[in-house]
Design a protein around this motif. Structure first.
Motif, PDB file in Angstrom:
ATOM      1  N   PHE A 172      -3.593 -31.008  58.474  1.00 47.52           N
ATOM      2  CA  PHE A 172      -4.278 -31.375  56.708  1.00 47.52           C
ATOM      3  C   PHE A 172      -3.772 -29.234  56.524  1.00 47.52           C
TER       4      PHE A 172
ATOM      5  N   ILE B 120      -6.934 -44.252  56.257  1.00 41.23           N
ATOM      6  CA  ILE B 120      -6.855 -43.816  57.551  1.00 41.23           C
ATOM      7  C   ILE B 120      -8.145 -43.379  57.629  1.00 41.23           C
TER       8      ILE B 120
ATOM      9  N   PHE C  89     -12.175 -36.743  56.215  1.00 48.61           N
ATOM     10  CA  PHE C  89     -13.721 -35.673  56.266  1.00 48.61           C
ATOM     11  C   PHE C  89     -14.251 -35.517  55.626  1.00 48.61           C
ATOM     12  N   PHE C  90     -14.154 -35.804  53.946  1.00 54.62           N
ATOM     13  CA  PHE C  90     -15.085 -35.652  53.027  1.00 54.62           C
ATOM     14  C   PHE C  90     -16.235 -36.869  52.962  1.00 54.62           C
TER      15      PHE C  90
ATOM     16  N   LEU D 257      -9.965 -43.179  42.113  1.00 54.54           N
ATOM     17  CA  LEU D 257      -9.836 -41.463  42.145  1.00 54.54           C
ATOM     18  C   LEU D 257      -8.781 -40.480  43.560  1.00 54.54           C
ATOM     19  N   VAL D 258      -8.220 -41.365  44.413  1.00 52.91           N
ATOM     20  CA  VAL D 258      -7.570 -41.245  45.201  1.00 52.91           C
ATOM     21  C   VAL D 258      -6.156 -41.884  45.159  1.00 52.91           C
TER      22      VAL D 258
ATOM     23  N   VAL E 238      -1.949 -46.793  53.750  1.00 49.10           N
ATOM     24  CA  VAL E 238      -3.216 -47.085  55.318  1.00 49.10           C
ATOM     25  C   VAL E 238      -3.998 -46.709  54.817  1.00 49.10           C
TER      26      VAL E 238
ATOM     27  N   GLN F 254     -17.223 -38.240  56.506  1.00 51.40           N
ATOM     28  CA  GLN F 254     -18.256 -37.401  57.335  1.00 51.40           C
ATOM     29  C   GLN F 254     -19.243 -36.302  57.506  1.00 51.40           C
ATOM     30  N   GLY F 255     -18.293 -35.151  56.075  1.00 47.83           N
ATOM     31  CA  GLY F 255     -19.070 -33.737  56.129  1.00 47.83           C
ATOM     32  C   GLY F 255     -20.895 -34.480  54.989  1.00 47.83           C
ATOM     33  N   LEU F 256     -20.134 -35.259  54.370  1.00 46.89           N
ATOM     34  CA  LEU F 256     -20.920 -36.193  52.767  1.00 46.89           C
ATOM     35  C   LEU F 256     -21.757 -36.615  54.213  1.00 46.89           C
TER      36      LEU F 256
ATOM     37  N   GLY G 204      -6.962 -39.113  54.432  1.00 48.75           N
ATOM     38  CA  GLY G 204      -7.525 -38.376  56.428  1.00 48.75           C
ATOM     39  C   GLY G 204      -8.163 -37.448  55.412  1.00 48.75           C
ATOM     40  N   GLY G 205      -8.268 -36.860  54.101  1.00 47.50           N
ATOM     41  CA  GLY G 205      -8.731 -36.041  53.395  1.00 47.50           C
ATOM     42  C   GLY G 205     -10.346 -36.703  53.316  1.00 47.50           C
ATOM     43  N   LEU G 206     -10.134 -38.110  52.591  1.00 45.79           N
ATOM     44  CA  LEU G 206     -11.947 -38.534  52.501  1.00 45.79           C
ATOM     45  C   LEU G 206     -12.462 -38.778  53.559  1.00 45.79           C
TER      46      LEU G 206
ATOM     47  N   LEU H 291     -17.588 -30.891  54.388  1.00 40.95           N
ATOM     48  CA  LEU H 291     -17.431 -32.088  52.974  1.00 40.95           C
ATOM     49  C   LEU H 291     -16.058 -31.262  51.975  1.00 40.95           C
TER      50      LEU H 291
ATOM     51  N   LEU I 241      -1.520 -41.243  52.890  1.00 41.15           N
ATOM     52  CA  LEU I 241      -1.827 -41.674  54.723  1.00 41.15           C
ATOM     53  C   LEU I 241      -3.057 -40.085  54.661  1.00 41.15           C
ATOM     54  N   LEU I 242      -2.223 -38.919  54.142  1.00 43.33           N
ATOM     55  CA  LEU I 242      -2.856 -37.912  54.741  1.00 43.33           C
ATOM     56  C   LEU I 242      -4.189 -37.865  53.522  1.00 43.33           C
ATOM     57  N   ALA I 243      -3.491 -38.080  51.813  1.00 44.14           N
ATOM     58  CA  ALA I 243      -5.149 -38.177  51.526  1.00 44.14           C
ATOM     59  C   ALA I 243      -6.273 -39.382  51.938  1.00 44.14           C
TER      60      ALA I 243
ATOM     61  N   GLY J  56     -23.158 -29.713  57.477  1.00 40.12           N
ATOM     62  CA  GLY J  56     -21.835 -30.486  57.066  1.00 40.12           C
ATOM     63  C   GLY J  56     -20.899 -30.136  55.545  1.00 40.12           C
TER      64      GLY J  56
END
Lengths: 336, 295
Positions: A249, B46, B113-114, B91-92, B44, B116-118, B109-111, A301, B105-107, A297
């Motif tokens: 990333f 992720i 992290f999103f 949305l994605v 896929v 997890q952060g959320l 992957g961004g979700l 996010l 796949l990478l997008a 977090g």
């Protein structure tokens, strides 16, 4: 614009940086950015040809753990330990890469096989917890105070800064060499169409394997460097799926197809995480005693949203977009 | 060698095999939604395990803080994850349908992290336990089987049957199968692919909620739980042949038996190493998936 002059100025600033009155914390950040930049550059050496590996966490972990284990258990200096670790990573890359390329495992199948690789290495580290400390992490033994060439350790940040700076530049040189080599054309042809490339005489498996081994070796070296600098490694800080994704990333954000892309990606992602951490803090912010927000977090996010936006709107990354814009302007100027 | 034979035929080994079978049920359920989405949309996700994680949180809060009965909480969880699945596509992925597969796949992957952060921002990092135990069934003096796992197995099997009936009998199911066979032609036939994609994403998300309900009874939920079973889920799908639901179902059992048998003879981590090693080896023998139909 005289680009040679620009490079000279940047180089001079980088070399003089520790003497510019920069504090220990910013210097630490710069070192971390340089080390990760090297790892990201290592990934992009193969990633730019459509070989998206989610297994580089495995190579990084091999680099760090083999070096540290040899130092602690056998007393072997990192000067020998690091090359051994790099050889191990190369072996691992051949082990996974050869069958993959031979049997035409490409695209997201390749990504998922390599994802399994990073998980295997992480699980092995956890399973051998009696030696490696498992998920609690592992610390190379300190040589003593001050710095030691034999132990490749230093209390002094400034020394490590120059080591990291040197290898970062070596990383860029390697990127450049690949960029100028015949292999680049071969790999781009393979990326476009494997059958066509093979038909005109490109040795598909060999070319892919070469770049994969190079990439793995570079990443392993970054892992070893990270270990020698931080003096602490754990499966989650230099290995596993999390790190593998982080590597991919950061490069995507910076720009896969340009030399400075991975470095810019490291600067953006690491600074972003630090700024958010300092700015928002890691405390829980409570509105009422029931509704609390855990600020720790927030970086994750923001990082996630940023990646999605980048992939949708700027798939070439920051550096790629800037270059496109710049060249576009140049072309328009020529036409008018 | 004698020791080994003894271990092999011991009563605990039988228990291990049965537990492996039951774990396979959970894995099969985990991989179902992902397989459906891949089969239809060719993407896929992720972040699939993270959608399950958010489903687990929903069930936890509805049940523990909201005081709702477990079944109602599970239904709420399914609703939330179905919505998340729908949003993921809306949305994605919707914007990336023509992008390179690896970017899709990478997008997601961004979700990952999103999400997890959320979860970290909203719920903190502590482990939360649903505090529900269904007890266990004693087959004999030495063999105990957890009811949760038995239930998971039964539900997984039930869902597979229902999903197959849906896909093979209903009009919508036929449309979904057709689109996974030929994406371009379907548009020419006047099919609204956008609607179908959204529907599939919502069904896939809902299946994640179902998996979440069963996992919430067995494991503590925390923001990073997705990383612990996400990779296995992908391996199961790929080994079964991405998009091939029967294959995924069978692969789930191969995987779960490898994990539990490895865990029986050594530690659980070696079970995972064995399973992942087998996966890598299997990919070399049959890159299109062990159980993929020959085309």
């Amino acid at each position: 614009m005289n680009s040679k002059l620009l490079v000279a100025i940047v180089a001079a600033v980088l070399v003089a940086l520790p003497f510019l009155g920069i504090g220990p914390y910013p210097l630490h950040l710069v070192i971390v950015i340089l080390i990760w930049s090297f790892a990201y550059t290592g990934w992009s050496v193969m990633g730019r040809f459509g070989l998206v590996s989610l297994g580089h966490g495995a190579f990084m972990a091999v680099g760090g753990y083999v070096t540290a284990l040899l130092w602690n258990e056998v007393g072997l200096t990192p000067w020998i330990g690091i090359p051994v670790a790099m050889a191990c990573a190369a072996g691992l890359a051949v082990l996974i890469g050869y069958p993959c390329f031979r049997f035409r495992i490409i695209g997201h199948y390749f990504a998922l096989v390599t994802l399994a690789l990073s998980e295997v290495v992480r699980q092995i580290i956890i399973a051998t917890r009696d030696t490696t400390g498992g998920s609690l992490g592992y610390t190379p033994e300190r040589f003593g105070d001050g710095w030691s060439i034999v132990a490749f350790q230093s209390d002094d940040r400034m020394m490590f800064y120059y080591v990291a700076l040197f290898f970062w530049m070596v990383g860029l040189v390697i990127w450049r060499l690949v960029d100028r080599s015949m292999s680049r054309y071969a790999l781009e042809a393979i990326w476009e169409d494997e059958d066509a490339a093979a038909a005109v005489g490109v040795q598909v498996t060999k070319e892919k394997l070469k770049v994969t081994v190079l990439s793995a070796v570079m990443t392993a070296f970054a892992g070893a460097m990270y270990c020698q600098y931080q003096m602490f490694i754990s499966p989650d800080t230099i290995g596993g799926v999390g790190i593998s994704l982080q590597i991919v990333f950061a490069v995507v954000v910076g720009g896969i197809y340009s030399m400075l892309g991975p470095t810019i990606g490291a600067v953006i992602t690491i600074l972003l995480a630090e700024v958010l951490r300092i700015w928002i803090g890691t405390e829980a912010i409570c509105l009422t005693d029931k509704i609390c927000f855990n600020a720790a977090g927030v970086p994750l996010l923001v990082y996630g949203i940023m990646l999605i936006l980048f992939i949708i709107f700027l798939p070439k990354g920051v550096v790629g977009a800037v270059i496109d814009k710049w060249q576009g302007r140049g072309k328009r100027a020529e036409q008018s | 060698m004698a020791e080994f034979t003894e271990a092999l035929f011991s009563i605990f080994f039988v228990e291990t095999l049965i537990n492996g079978l039951l774990l396979g049920g959970v894995l099969a359920l985990l991989s179902l939604g992902l397989n459906l989405i891949f089969g239809v949309i060719d993407v896929v996700w992720i972040c699939y395990a993270e959608i399950i994680m958010l489903g687990m949180y929903t069930i936890y809060f509805l049940h523990v803080d909201g005081g709702m009965p477990l079944i109602a909480a599970a239904a709420g969880g399914v609703g939330v994850t179905a919505l998340l699945g729908w949003l993921t596509h809306r949305l994605v992925i919707g914007y990336l349908l023509d992008a390179a597969p690896i970017n899709q796949l990478l997008a997601t992957g961004g979700l990952l992290f999103f999400f997890q952060g959320l979860a970290m921002v909203a719920f903190g990092i502590e482990f939360r336990n649903l505090g529900v135990s269904l007890g266990s069934l004693a087959l004999s003096e030495d063999i105990y089987l957890s009811w949760t796992r038995l239930l998971s197995f039964a539900i997984a099997a039930g869902v597979v049957i229902v999903l197959f009936q849906f896909l093979s009998r209903s009009y919508l199911g036929a449309a979904i199968r057709a689109i996974s066979q030929d994406r371009e032609i379907m548009v020419l036939m006047g099919v609204n692919t956008k609607k179908l994609y959204l529907l599939t994403s919502a069904i896939g998300g809902g299946l994640a909620g179902l998996a979440a309900a069963l996992l919430a009874m067995q494991y503590d939920v925390h923001p990073f739980i997705g990383l612990s079973f996400g990779p296995i889920t992908f391996m199961v799908c790929v080994m079964g042949g991405l998009g091939n639901m029967v294959g995924g179902f069978l692969a789930a059992f191969v995987f779960s038996e490898l994990i539990t048998i490895g865990g029986y003879f050594a530690e659980l981590e070696w079970g995972y190493v064995l399973a992942f090693g087998f996966f890598i080896a299997a990919m070399f023998i049959r890159p299109e998936g062990l159980f993929a139909r020959k085309s």
